[in-house]
Design a protein around this motif. Structure first.
Motif, PDB file in Angstrom:
ATOM      1  N   PHE A 195      54.052  57.376  74.023  1.00  0.00           N
ATOM      2  CA  PHE A 195      53.784  56.027  74.655  1.00  0.00           C
ATOM      3  C   PHE A 195      52.720  55.174  73.859  1.00  0.00           C
ATOM      4  CE2 PHE A 195      55.366  57.520  79.064  1.00  0.00           C
ATOM      5  CZ  PHE A 195      56.305  58.077  78.479  1.00  0.00           C
ATOM      6  N   ASP A 196      53.103  54.126  73.301  1.00  0.00           N
ATOM      7  CA  ASP A 196      52.003  53.472  72.455  1.00  0.00           C
ATOM      8  C   ASP A 196      51.616  52.202  73.486  1.00  0.00           C
ATOM      9  OD1 ASP A 196      50.553  52.945  70.179  1.00  0.00           O
ATOM     10  OD2 ASP A 196      52.115  50.910  69.838  1.00  0.00           O
ATOM     11  N   MET A 197      50.207  52.156  73.576  1.00  0.00           N
ATOM     12  CA  MET A 197      49.324  51.298  74.438  1.00  0.00           C
ATOM     13  C   MET A 197      49.516  49.789  73.671  1.00  0.00           C
ATOM     14  SD  MET A 197      48.404  52.393  77.202  1.00  0.00           S
ATOM     15  CE  MET A 197      48.124  53.912  78.091  1.00  0.00           C
ATOM     16  N   PRO A 198      49.430  48.890  74.586  1.00  0.00           N
ATOM     17  CA  PRO A 198      49.695  47.473  73.980  1.00  0.00           C
ATOM     18  C   PRO A 198      48.522  46.758  73.415  1.00  0.00           C
ATOM     19  CG  PRO A 198      49.225  47.327  76.476  1.00  0.00           C
ATOM     20  CD  PRO A 198      49.086  49.103  75.901  1.00  0.00           C
ATOM     21  N   LEU A 199      47.397  47.273  73.391  1.00  0.00           N
ATOM     22  CA  LEU A 199      46.337  46.499  73.045  1.00  0.00           C
ATOM     23  C   LEU A 199      45.918  46.157  71.593  1.00  0.00           C
ATOM     24  CD1 LEU A 199      42.916  48.060  73.956  1.00  0.00           C
ATOM     25  CD2 LEU A 199      45.160  49.123  74.564  1.00  0.00           C
ATOM     26  N   ASN A 200      45.972  47.096  70.807  1.00  0.00           N
ATOM     27  CA  ASN A 200      45.314  47.066  69.343  1.00  0.00           C
ATOM     28  C   ASN A 200      46.221  46.492  68.409  1.00  0.00           C
ATOM     29  OD1 ASN A 200      42.853  48.098  70.477  1.00  0.00           O
ATOM     30  ND2 ASN A 200      43.455  50.180  69.860  1.00  0.00           N
ATOM     31  N   GLY A 201      47.506  46.110  68.707  1.00  0.00           N
ATOM     32  CA  GLY A 201      48.273  45.353  67.698  1.00  0.00           C
ATOM     33  C   GLY A 201      48.113  44.016  67.820  1.00  0.00           C
ATOM     34  N   ILE A 202      48.369  43.186  66.831  1.00  0.00           N
ATOM     35  CA  ILE A 202      48.437  41.829  66.695  1.00  0.00           C
ATOM     36  C   ILE A 202      49.610  41.308  66.425  1.00  0.00           C
ATOM     37  CG2 ILE A 202      47.308  39.725  65.617  1.00  0.00           C
ATOM     38  CD1 ILE A 202      44.853  41.513  64.670  1.00  0.00           C
ATOM     39  N   PRO A 203      50.491  40.761  67.409  1.00  0.00           N
ATOM     40  CA  PRO A 203      50.103  40.375  68.567  1.00  0.00           C
ATOM     41  C   PRO A 203      50.083  41.621  69.534  1.00  0.00           C
ATOM     42  CG  PRO A 203      52.235  39.925  68.552  1.00  0.00           C
ATOM     43  CD  PRO A 203      51.859  40.291  67.350  1.00  0.00           C
ATOM     44  N   SER A 204      49.462  41.637  70.801  1.00  0.00           N
ATOM     45  CA  SER A 204      49.333  42.769  71.646  1.00  0.00           C
ATOM     46  C   SER A 204      50.641  42.499  72.332  1.00  0.00           C
ATOM     47  CB  SER A 204      47.989  42.328  72.744  1.00  0.00           C
ATOM     48  OG  SER A 204      46.861  42.611  72.061  1.00  0.00           O
ATOM     49  N   THR A 205      51.031  43.703  72.892  1.00  0.00           N
ATOM     50  CA  THR A 205      52.326  43.690  73.640  1.00  0.00           C
ATOM     51  C   THR A 205      52.329  43.008  75.022  1.00  0.00           C
ATOM     52  OG1 THR A 205      52.735  45.852  72.407  1.00  0.00           O
ATOM     53  CG2 THR A 205      54.386  45.151  73.767  1.00  0.00           C
ATOM     54  N   VAL A 206      52.155  41.845  75.178  1.00  0.00           N
ATOM     55  CA  VAL A 206      52.184  41.140  76.403  1.00  0.00           C
ATOM     56  C   VAL A 206      53.211  40.137  76.652  1.00  0.00           C
ATOM     57  CG1 VAL A 206      49.533  41.703  76.550  1.00  0.00           C
ATOM     58  CG2 VAL A 206      50.289  39.301  75.437  1.00  0.00           C
ATOM     59  N   THR A 207      54.061  40.082  75.603  1.00  0.00           N
ATOM     60  CA  THR A 207      55.193  39.372  75.626  1.00  0.00           C
ATOM     61  C   THR A 207      56.558  40.004  75.224  1.00  0.00           C
ATOM     62  OG1 THR A 207      55.133  37.978  73.490  1.00  0.00           O
ATOM     63  CG2 THR A 207      53.965  36.993  75.276  1.00  0.00           C
ATOM     64  N   GLU A 208      57.738  39.438  75.686  1.00  0.00           N
ATOM     65  CA  GLU A 208      58.956  40.048  75.221  1.00  0.00           C
ATOM     66  C   GLU A 208      59.111  40.100  73.937  1.00  0.00           C
ATOM     67  OE1 GLU A 208      63.569  40.018  76.910  1.00  0.00           O
ATOM     68  OE2 GLU A 208      62.583  37.958  76.626  1.00  0.00           O
ATOM     69  N   GLU A 209      58.831  39.059  73.287  1.00  0.00           N
ATOM     70  CA  GLU A 209      58.870  38.774  71.667  1.00  0.00           C
ATOM     71  C   GLU A 209      58.112  39.814  71.006  1.00  0.00           C
ATOM     72  OE1 GLU A 209      58.175  35.472  68.215  1.00  0.00           O
ATOM     73  OE2 GLU A 209      57.532  34.854  70.281  1.00  0.00           O
ATOM     74  N   ALA A 210      56.529  40.025  71.436  1.00  0.00           N
ATOM     75  CA  ALA A 210      55.860  40.977  70.878  1.00  0.00           C
ATOM     76  C   ALA A 210      56.337  42.339  71.047  1.00  0.00           C
ATOM     77  CB  ALA A 210      54.423  40.885  71.381  1.00  0.00           C
ATOM     78  N   LEU A 211      56.976  42.776  72.162  1.00  0.00           N
ATOM     79  CA  LEU A 211      57.562  43.830  72.469  1.00  0.00           C
ATOM     80  C   LEU A 211      58.736  44.361  71.359  1.00  0.00           C
ATOM     81  CD1 LEU A 211      58.031  46.442  74.434  1.00  0.00           C
ATOM     82  CD2 LEU A 211      59.704  44.830  75.769  1.00  0.00           C
ATOM     83  N   PHE A 212      59.502  43.310  71.222  1.00  0.00           N
ATOM     84  CA  PHE A 212      60.852  43.563  70.436  1.00  0.00           C
ATOM     85  C   PHE A 212      60.244  43.831  68.935  1.00  0.00           C
ATOM     86  CE2 PHE A 212      63.555  41.718  73.794  1.00  0.00           C
ATOM     87  CZ  PHE A 212      64.123  42.884  74.121  1.00  0.00           C
ATOM     88  N   LYS A 213      59.341  43.071  68.588  1.00  0.00           N
ATOM     89  CA  LYS A 213      58.807  43.128  67.140  1.00  0.00           C
ATOM     90  C   LYS A 213      58.191  44.654  67.016  1.00  0.00           C
ATOM     91  CE  LYS A 213      55.360  40.769  63.992  1.00  0.00           C
ATOM     92  NZ  LYS A 213      54.532  39.868  63.750  1.00  0.00           N
ATOM     93  N   LYS A 214      57.214  44.930  68.007  1.00  0.00           N
ATOM     94  CA  LYS A 214      56.767  46.478  67.856  1.00  0.00           C
ATOM     95  C   LYS A 214      57.921  47.335  67.899  1.00  0.00           C
ATOM     96  CE  LYS A 214      52.853  47.699  69.508  1.00  0.00           C
ATOM     97  NZ  LYS A 214      51.642  48.016  70.347  1.00  0.00           N
ATOM     98  N   ALA A 215      58.841  47.334  68.798  1.00  0.00           N
ATOM     99  CA  ALA A 215      60.141  48.190  68.742  1.00  0.00           C
ATOM    100  C   ALA A 215      60.765  48.394  67.660  1.00  0.00           C
ATOM    101  CB  ALA A 215      60.948  47.969  70.000  1.00  0.00           C
ATOM    102  N   ASN A 216      60.942  47.283  66.884  1.00  0.00           N
ATOM    103  CA  ASN A 216      61.714  47.259  65.556  1.00  0.00           C
ATOM    104  C   ASN A 216      61.109  48.126  64.507  1.00  0.00           C
ATOM    105  OD1 ASN A 216      63.800  45.751  66.847  1.00  0.00           O
ATOM    106  ND2 ASN A 216      63.176  43.565  66.180  1.00  0.00           N
ATOM    107  N   LEU A 217      59.495  47.721  64.791  1.00  0.00           N
ATOM    108  CA  LEU A 217      58.721  48.639  63.749  1.00  0.00           C
ATOM    109  C   LEU A 217      58.911  50.070  64.005  1.00  0.00           C
ATOM    110  CD1 LEU A 217      55.637  46.240  63.474  1.00  0.00           C
ATOM    111  CD2 LEU A 217      57.418  46.735  61.457  1.00  0.00           C
ATOM    112  N   GLY A 218      58.810  50.365  65.111  1.00  0.00           N
ATOM    113  CA  GLY A 218      58.973  51.805  65.498  1.00  0.00           C
ATOM    114  C   GLY A 218      60.141  52.394  65.219  1.00  0.00           C
TER     115      GLY A 218
END
Length: 459
Positions: free
Chosen positions: A91-114
């Motif tokens: 489970f990847d934590m939300p804080l160290n990416g740019i942007p942090s995972t605090v919006t739906e857009e940021a969530l999908f951006k990170k999920a796609n990379l994963g």
């Protein structure tokens, strides 16, 4: 019977009720059959004689820093490291990416990379920070595993700690969303004030650092969060608890019926404050490594089954942020790099203290799956579930070196440590991702795993 994709034969399978020598038949990424002396044809046979088959580890707490800080750690190197340690879901934590995972857009951006890069399966935390209370529902509906907030400074300007009003408002909403809030629990008022005093006095040693993050700061934050949980009804998960006193308060709250779980990390069980004194920045984390007597208390509490799960809190950074020559220890990044070694650490403690292996499996797989809505497919070795396994031998030892540590940056508190076991194989949904010291290719077998949908409670 139809042909199987893989049979693991003759292994000591770690089941919830104990060890049993069984063969495991795998088809289409699932555990198709468990039995003795399976004779069915298979594409591949894995002989696990005299080895132990654990359910693949579920590490609920890692910090990969992609997007934005992939040079710290990204999905590619990070997931290879987890696979080498017997972990099949993190489970990847939300804080160290740019942007942090605090919006739906940021969530999908990170999920796609994963999905593009991860060797093993993953889930994603969403963040609770000041100003994003309006984003929580969309994050919950889109598949976050839960939410994470800090009660003390994060060290990351993109992800702020929460004030009490944000925390209360967020907890009320998270309760309605049927999610869990994970908390870094140290009192900001205490830690910030104590740090300021030390800096004014020009005191920057290991002992000074420990004194700025005392056990009472953890205890105060834990107790406050529990009070807020009672008011709001929000389920809590306390991360990286480092003191017996904080754990006692959590246990008392659980006994009163509060919906709370708690983790600790291997570094609090294998190491102590003397390691920070002797080894410097590589041993700096928050909460800090405690004195030896506190370490021993935590080990005894683990033996007594007081922790729900064990996670790595893998928190890497580039070398220059952990420069051992830095004069001011407070300026170094506070995190332990070691996600590869959680399962081996707990096996080491199990061997030393005669803890049954089914307890290891419960802390590292079953309880995480049950707590976070993945138990329909993960967490146990059972017919119909994902074919996720860590295969372990106790006939060899494993000494950590830069060559066999798969993280992007090779500095770690674990370097030089010898474990009394070796991960000989890791299988993620039937795919062999690690075998006999080698990551198996670079195919991104992993995928974003979302929890079972929880009905949102309306007002």
């Amino acid at each position: 019977m139809e042909k199987l994709d893989l049979i693991i034969k003759n292994g000591n399978v770690v089941l919830p009720a104990g060890l049993e020598q069984l063969d495991i038949g795998i088809k289409d990424g699932l555990i198709h059959i468990l039995g003795k002396n399976l004779l069915n044809e298979s594409e591949k046979i894995w002989d696990a004689t005299n080895q132990y088959i654990f359910p693949g580890m579920i590490d609920v707490h890692v910090h990969f820093s992609e997007p934005g800080r992939e040079h710290w750690e990204g999905f590619h190197t990070g997931s290879q490291m987890m696979a080498a340690g017997g972990c099949t879901t993190y489970f990847d934590m939300p804080l160290n990416g740019i942007p942090s995972t605090v919006t739906e857009e940021a969530l999908f951006k990170k999920a796609n990379l994963g999905n593009e890069k991860s060797l093993v399966d993953f889930s994603l935390w969403g963040g609770l920070v000041p100003g994003n209370e309006g984003d929580l529902e969309a994050l919950a509906k889109s598949g976050v595993i839960g939410f994470k907030a800090f009660l003390s400074a994060t060290g990351n300007q993109e992800f702020e700690s929460v004030d009490d009003i944000t925390l209360l408002n967020g907890m009320k909403q998270i309760a309605k969303l049927g999610k869990v809030l994970a908390l870094h629990s140290e009192s900001a008022a205490m830690t910030d004030w104590l740090k300021e005093q030390k800096e004014k006095e020009g005191k920057f040693t290991a002992d000074d650092y420990l004194e700025t993050r005392p056990i009472m700061a953890e205890v105060e934050a834990v107790q406050r969060a529990i009070y807020y949980s009672e008011i709001t009804g929000c389920p809590l998960h306390f991360v990286h608890i480092s003191s017996a006193e904080a754990l006692e308060i959590i246990q008392q709250a659980k006994a009163r019926g509060l919906n709370i779980t708690v983790e600790t990390c291997p570094h609090y069980l294998l190491f102590n404050h003397q390691d920070l004194r002797e080894r410097g920045t590589v041993a700096k984390c928050a909460p800090p490594l405690r004195e030896k007597d506190e370490q021993e208390k935590l080990i005894n509490l683990l033996i007594d089954q007081k922790f729900d799960m064990i996670s790595s809190d893998h928190s890497p950074c580039p070398y220059e942020l952990k420069d051992p020559k830095v004069h001011n220890l407070f300026q170094a990044w506070g995190g332990i790099s070691g996600g590869q070694f959680t399962l081996m650490s707990i096996i080491e403690l199990a061997v030393k203290h005669e803890i049954p292996f089914e307890s290891v499996a419960k802390w590292t797989a079953q309880n995480p799956a049950e707590r976070f809505g993945l138990s329909d497919r993960k967490g146990q070795i059972k017919e119909g579930k994902d074919a996720d396994f860590a295969i372990v031998t106790l006939s060899k030892s494993f000494t950590v070196t830069e060559d066999n540590f798969y993280a992007k940056h090779k500095e770690s508190l674990y370097l030089g440590h010898t474990f009394p076991c070796v991960i000989t194989g890791t299988i993620n949904r039937g795919n062999v991702v690690y075998e006999n010291g080698r990551v198996m290719g670079s195919t991104p077998y992993g995928c974003w795993v979302k929890p079972v949908v929880t009905e949102i409670v309306s007002n």
